[in-house]
Design a protein around this motif. Structure first.
Motif, PDB file in Angstrom:
ATOM      1  N   SER A   1       0.809  -1.220   0.000  1.00 34.85           N
ATOM      2  CA  SER A   1       0.000   0.000   0.000  1.00 34.85           C
ATOM      3  C   SER A   1       0.843   1.272   0.000  1.00 34.85           C
ATOM      4  O   SER A   1       0.351   2.341  -0.363  1.00 34.85           O
ATOM      5  N   ARG A   2       2.118   1.180   0.372  1.00 31.01           N
ATOM      6  CA  ARG A   2       2.999   2.358   0.335  1.00 31.01           C
ATOM      7  C   ARG A   2       3.345   2.783  -1.081  1.00 31.01           C
ATOM      8  O   ARG A   2       3.739   3.920  -1.309  1.00 31.01           O
ATOM      9  N   PHE A   3       3.202   1.873  -2.052  1.00 31.30           N
ATOM     10  CA  PHE A   3       3.623   2.135  -3.422  1.00 31.30           C
ATOM     11  C   PHE A   3       2.451   2.338  -4.369  1.00 31.30           C
ATOM     12  O   PHE A   3       2.605   2.255  -5.576  1.00 31.30           O
ATOM     13  N   ILE A   4       1.271   2.640  -3.808  1.00 33.31           N
ATOM     14  CA  ILE A   4       0.075   2.881  -4.609  1.00 33.31           C
ATOM     15  C   ILE A   4      -0.417   4.285  -4.306  1.00 33.31           C
ATOM     16  O   ILE A   4      -0.451   4.700  -3.141  1.00 33.31           O
ATOM     17  N   SER A   5      -0.825   5.018  -5.346  1.00 35.63           N
ATOM     18  CA  SER A   5      -1.323   6.371  -5.153  1.00 35.63           C
ATOM     19  C   SER A   5      -2.753   6.337  -4.617  1.00 35.63           C
ATOM     20  O   SER A   5      -3.351   5.280  -4.464  1.00 35.63           O
ATOM     21  N   GLU A   6      -3.295   7.510  -4.364  1.00 35.69           N
ATOM     22  CA  GLU A   6      -4.662   7.605  -3.844  1.00 35.69           C
ATOM     23  C   GLU A   6      -5.688   7.103  -4.854  1.00 35.69           C
ATOM     24  O   GLU A   6      -6.737   6.603  -4.489  1.00 35.69           O
ATOM     25  N   GLN A   7      -5.386   7.238  -6.140  1.00 36.14           N
ATOM     26  CA  GLN A   7      -6.299   6.767  -7.177  1.00 36.14           C
ATOM     27  C   GLN A   7      -6.177   5.270  -7.421  1.00 36.14           C
ATOM     28  O   GLN A   7      -6.945   4.709  -8.173  1.00 36.14           O
ATOM     29  N   GLY A   8      -5.187   4.626  -6.816  1.00 27.35           N
ATOM     30  CA  GLY A   8      -4.983   3.199  -6.997  1.00 27.35           C
ATOM     31  C   GLY A   8      -3.939   2.877  -8.046  1.00 27.35           C
ATOM     32  O   GLY A   8      -3.785   1.725  -8.432  1.00 27.35           O
ATOM     33  N   LYS A   9      -3.189   3.878  -8.496  1.00 29.74           N
ATOM     34  CA  LYS A   9      -2.158   3.656  -9.510  1.00 29.74           C
ATOM     35  C   LYS A   9      -0.841   3.257  -8.845  1.00 29.74           C
ATOM     36  O   LYS A   9      -0.553   3.668  -7.722  1.00 29.74           O
TER      37      LYS A   9
END
Length: 101
Positions: free
Chosen positions: A37-45
Motif C-alpha cells: 500500500s505504500r507504493f500505490i497512489s490515492e487513485q490506486g495507480k
C-alpha cells in the motif's frame, strides 16, 4: 581570470541520504498489504520508480505483487471514492435547488 576572484562559488552542502523504502528483511509478496500500500497512489495507480526510490528489481517485484493482489481482489483496480462523493454532493445540491423553487 584567477580562481580566487570568481564571483560565484559553489557551496558544499551536506545532504542526508534517504533510507531505502524496502528493508532487507521485508518480503515483497502480494499478501504483505502494509508494504504494497505504500507504493500505490490515492487513485490506486502504481507509483513510478523515481517516486518510490526503488531499484529496478524491487520495482518489478512490487508491480507483480500489486497485480496479483488486484487479481485476488485484495486490492481494488480503481479507487473511485472521491468521484462518488463528488457526484453525491452535486445531486444533493440539485435536489435542494428544486425544493426551494
Amino acid at each position: 581570470m584567477d580562481k580566487s576572484k570568481r564571483p560565484f562559488i559553489k557551496s558544499k552542502r551536506s545532504f542526508r541520504r534517504r533510507l531505502p523504502p524496502i528493508q532487507s528483511g521485508d518480503r515483497i509478496d502480494y499478501r504483505n498489504m502494509s508494504l504494497i500500500s505504500r507504493f500505490i497512489s490515492e487513485q490506486g495507480k502504481i507509483l513510478s520508480r523515481r517516486v518510490n526510490r526503488l531499484t529496478l528489481k524491487q520495482q518489478r517485484l512490487i508491480t507483480i505483487a500489486i497485480k496479483q493482489a488486484r487479481i485476488l481482489s485484495l486490492l481494488p483496480f480503481l479507487n473511485n471514492e472521491k468521484q462518488f462523493e463528488r457526484t453525491e454532493s452535486t445531486t444533493r445540491a440539485a435536489s435542494f435547488r428544486t425544493k426551494n423553487k
